[in-house]
Write a protein that holds these residues in place. Structure first.
Motif, short mmCIF file in Angstrom:
data_model
loop_
_atom_site.label_atom_id
_atom_site.label_comp_id
_atom_site.label_asym_id
_atom_site.label_seq_id
_atom_site.Cartn_x
_atom_site.Cartn_y
_atom_site.Cartn_z
N MET A 184 26.37 124.99 50.12
CA MET A 184 27.29 124.93 51.25
C MET A 184 27.32 126.25 52.01
SD MET A 184 30.59 122.88 49.96
CE MET A 184 30.46 121.46 48.93
N ALA A 185 27.12 127.33 51.30
CA ALA A 185 27.12 128.65 51.94
C ALA A 185 25.77 128.86 52.63
CB ALA A 185 27.34 129.73 50.88
N PRO A 186 25.74 129.67 53.66
CA PRO A 186 24.46 129.97 54.30
C PRO A 186 23.49 130.59 53.28
CG PRO A 186 26.27 130.73 55.67
CD PRO A 186 26.86 130.28 54.36
N GLY A 187 22.28 130.07 53.26
CA GLY A 187 21.30 130.49 52.28
C GLY A 187 21.02 131.98 52.26
N ILE A 188 20.97 132.58 53.42
CA ILE A 188 20.66 134.00 53.50
C ILE A 188 21.72 134.84 52.80
CG2 ILE A 188 21.73 134.38 55.75
CD1 ILE A 188 18.40 135.88 54.93
N PHE A 200 20.91 137.20 49.60
CA PHE A 200 21.19 138.64 49.58
C PHE A 200 22.10 138.99 48.42
CE2 PHE A 200 19.89 139.07 54.15
CZ PHE A 200 18.94 140.05 53.92
N GLY A 201 23.05 138.13 48.11
CA GLY A 201 23.95 138.38 46.99
C GLY A 201 23.24 138.42 45.66
N PHE A 205 19.54 127.26 44.20
CA PHE A 205 19.75 126.32 45.30
C PHE A 205 19.45 124.87 44.92
CE2 PHE A 205 19.35 130.17 47.84
CZ PHE A 205 20.43 130.01 48.66
N LEU A 206 18.60 124.65 43.95
CA LEU A 206 18.14 123.29 43.70
C LEU A 206 18.83 122.59 42.53
CD1 LEU A 206 14.39 123.83 44.55
CD2 LEU A 206 16.16 122.78 45.95
N ILE A 207 19.46 123.32 41.63
CA ILE A 207 20.22 122.67 40.55
C ILE A 207 21.33 121.78 41.12
CG2 ILE A 207 21.99 123.13 38.81
CD1 ILE A 207 20.21 125.00 37.47
#
Length: 189
Positions: free
Chosen positions: A43-47, A51-52, A76-78
């Motif tokens: 849901m959060a922007p991927g970038i 970076f986190g 991202f994929l789980i």
């Protein structure tokens, strides 16, 4: 690229199947919130997420390694693996596992011989989705892959955006890009 995507699928399946089974087969208080929290990384922007986790990778000494690439894709994929498998488990009859336990079948044997055959098609769809998503990843590869590592995504996206290749070469690259996905589909059915 095929090896990385395959490893991401295996890790996502191993880490995602049991939470998906629990969410799909049980009714519990806060179930909706668990599903929402599961989807938070996407849901959060991927970038921002990348970076986190990049700082964590740097502290662990795995920045720009295959491990950081695999872990960044798995983050991202789980959620997708879990959310594709939850409906599969909603239609799953847990009674057959209980029958296997009654007959003295061990947990691992039950998982391999009872559970997986019952949900095989759903697992195939989830694995195919994760494979295709991993195969097409651009941002995570650009940020965390070793410097000399290139994927089809890294080759194709700039070529498409900046018109660096001819139309016939782009058509050939597109066909090559989809071959592993089609093979994965054929193998999984």
């Amino acid at each position: 690229s095929i090896i990385i995507s395959s490893v991401v699928v295996v890790i996502s399946l191993i880490l995602g199947i049991f939470p998906a089974k629990y969410i799909g087969t049980r009714d519990f208080r806060g179930k909706t919130w668990v599903q929402v929290l599961t989807m938070m990384p996407v849901m959060a922007p991927g970038i921002i997420v990348l970076f986190g986790i990049g700082r964590i990778f740097a502290e662990l000494g795995i920045y720009r390694t295959y491990m950081s690439l695999i872990l960044s894709e798995v983050v991202f994929l789980i959620p997708y693996m879990i959310m594709v498998l939850v409906p599969v488990f909603k239609n799953y009859d847990r009674g057959i596992e209980d029958q296997a336990a009654t007959l003295g079948v061990g947990r691992l044997s039950t998982l391999m011989n009872v559970t997986f055959p019952s949900i095989r098609s759903g697992v195939a769809v989830a694995c195919m989705y994760v494979f295709i998503s991993s195969w097409a990843t651009y941002l995570a590869v650009g940020m965390y892959a070793p410097i000399d590592f290139e994927t089809m995504g890294l080759i194709m996206y700039p070529a498409i955006k900046f018109g660096q290749v001819s139309d016939s070469m782009l058509a050939a690259l597109t066909i090559i890009f989809f071959i592993p996905s089609v093979l994965f589909l054929l193998i999984s059915t």
